[in-house]
Scaffold this active site. Sequence first.
Site, short mmCIF file in Angstrom:
data_model
loop_
_atom_site.label_atom_id
_atom_site.label_comp_id
_atom_site.label_asym_id
_atom_site.label_seq_id
_atom_site.Cartn_x
_atom_site.Cartn_y
_atom_site.Cartn_z
N GLU A 1 11.98 0.11 15.83
CA GLU A 1 12.17 1.32 14.28
C GLU A 1 11.42 2.34 15.55
O GLU A 1 12.15 2.64 13.97
CB GLU A 1 10.37 0.81 13.84
CG GLU A 1 10.55 1.58 12.62
CD GLU A 1 8.96 1.12 11.92
OE1 GLU A 1 8.45 0.00 12.36
OE2 GLU A 1 8.69 1.87 10.34
N ASP B 1 7.99 2.29 1.96
CA ASP B 1 6.95 2.84 1.32
C ASP B 1 7.38 3.78 -0.22
O ASP B 1 7.14 4.91 0.12
CB ASP B 1 6.08 3.46 2.21
CG ASP B 1 5.79 2.28 3.08
OD1 ASP B 1 4.89 1.75 2.99
OD2 ASP B 1 5.98 2.60 4.62
N ASN C 1 0.66 -1.36 0.32
CA ASN C 1 0.27 -0.16 0.65
C ASN C 1 0.56 1.21 0.03
O ASN C 1 0.45 2.32 -0.79
CB ASN C 1 -0.71 0.83 1.39
CG ASN C 1 -2.02 -0.59 0.63
OD1 ASN C 1 -3.12 0.05 0.08
ND2 ASN C 1 -2.62 -1.88 1.03
N HIS D 1 -5.37 2.58 1.52
CA HIS D 1 -6.30 2.24 1.92
C HIS D 1 -7.60 1.87 1.32
O HIS D 1 -8.18 1.63 1.04
CB HIS D 1 -6.01 2.39 3.47
CG HIS D 1 -5.01 1.87 4.08
ND1 HIS D 1 -4.16 2.46 4.38
CD2 HIS D 1 -5.41 0.41 4.41
CE1 HIS D 1 -3.10 1.18 4.98
NE2 HIS D 1 -3.39 0.08 4.85
N HIS E 1 9.69 -6.58 12.17
CA HIS E 1 9.75 -4.76 12.04
C HIS E 1 10.83 -4.80 14.10
O HIS E 1 10.19 -4.81 14.60
CB HIS E 1 8.64 -3.45 12.35
CG HIS E 1 8.51 -3.92 10.44
ND1 HIS E 1 8.46 -4.92 9.85
CD2 HIS E 1 8.96 -2.54 10.14
CE1 HIS E 1 7.56 -3.93 8.37
NE2 HIS E 1 7.65 -3.09 8.31
N SER F 1 2.72 -6.91 2.75
CA SER F 1 1.01 -7.01 2.92
C SER F 1 0.48 -7.02 3.91
O SER F 1 0.02 -8.74 3.77
CB SER F 1 0.03 -6.03 1.21
OG SER F 1 -0.32 -5.96 1.54
N THR F 2 -0.88 -6.65 4.33
CA THR F 2 -1.76 -6.58 5.78
C THR F 2 -3.12 -7.64 4.60
O THR F 2 -3.44 -6.24 4.36
CB THR F 2 -1.95 -5.92 6.50
OG1 THR F 2 -0.21 -5.41 6.81
CG2 THR F 2 -2.67 -6.78 7.64
N PRO F 3 -3.33 -8.79 4.99
CA PRO F 3 -4.32 -8.72 3.65
C PRO F 3 -5.93 -8.21 4.09
O PRO F 3 -6.21 -8.23 5.81
CB PRO F 3 -4.31 -10.81 4.05
CG PRO F 3 -3.64 -10.88 4.65
CD PRO F 3 -3.13 -9.73 5.54
N ARG F 4 -6.72 -7.85 3.55
CA ARG F 4 -7.66 -6.79 4.00
C ARG F 4 -9.50 -6.76 4.07
O ARG F 4 -9.19 -8.15 2.85
CB ARG F 4 -7.70 -5.50 4.18
CG ARG F 4 -6.31 -4.69 4.49
CD ARG F 4 -5.95 -3.56 3.40
NE ARG F 4 -7.01 -2.24 3.66
CZ ARG F 4 -7.55 -1.58 3.30
NH1 ARG F 4 -6.83 -1.33 2.51
NH2 ARG F 4 -8.03 -0.67 3.33
#
Length: 354
Positions: A200, A292, A20, A66, A197, A98-101
């Site tokens: 951070e 990103d 994203n 998003h 991560h 990616s985080t599944p949505r």
Amino acid sequence: MDLENLCQALPKLELHAHLNGSLSMDTLKKLYKMQNPNSKSSEDTLMSIKNFSSLGECFKVFNIAHSLTTTPEAVFHSTYDTVKEFKEDNVIYLELRSTPRAIEGKMTKQEYVEAIIKAFEICKTDFPSILLKLLISINRKQGYKAAQDNIELAINFFKKYPQYIVGLDLSGDPMTGSTFLELLRKARLAGLKIAAHCAEIYQMLSHLSHVPNETETIDILKFKPDRLGHCTCIHPTLQGSSKLFNLLLDSKIPVELCLTSNIQCKTVSTYESHQFKYLFEAGHPICLGTDDKGVFHTSLSHEYKIASSTFGLKQEQLLKLCLSSVEYTFATLEEKQALLYEIEKFSKECNITY
Ligand SMILES: [Zn+2]
């Protein structure tokens, strides 16, 4: 070849890119038109975002990305365009994460991942020079249940598409405890690789002590993920400690470094003071990533250029960064050999000895 052209031409490997956040303005515009085919003022919101140097504007881009990726079709186009842009930047290996949505009535988490895989399949034919993999992300902010679901999803997809689904990425608020690591053990046992991560951000709330962050970092290091993201607040000059830094060095776990992302998020104040310096000097395994690229308005070539101009890396050292990144990928042995071959071919063509 001057530095800019060399960084552009280098066959690079991207190991830290969130889908994203990687969407370019062109892709966002395209998605906006898909979602609002009759809107006259279609690009107003997007065009108003010009100042990418402000963190507030960066997060606006995240939110827009998003809100525009709520259908499998949009996820497909996002993936396809992102792969194309990395390929145009001479990236020969891309691990997207990616985080599944799930969007009620529009898309399930399963359909989200399937849309990415479908795009990978088409890209394989359209852009054969780039090898693609996917890490399923777990965002700690979304809680334990979502993490459990995503791990189950990742394991199922890994069984079906082992050529694409290679691992899990642990991201999000690092203050939420170590219970997620227990879940990750299950994924590891199933054969998935783990990228986490780590350190951070420093304490966002200044009245808190260092302890929770340090405990979390130690827990992650002890878990021994296959790779770590950022590792910013570990060196003593970046609000870490000698103890933490030595633990990291001893772990020998490769660290994915995203220079521009850390500067724009203000977790590091200048490029010169970035943890790249300390890890590079210590000979610790590192690789460069964009994090990103859309949000931070960068490219992997640009990150190589910054690393070179800030830390005085010579062309053979830049080439070595590409070469060593191959080892840290979650690709198969055969794929790694093919990637090494590509980089060695480039070094011969450009007469760069290392
Ligand atoms: Zn990241």
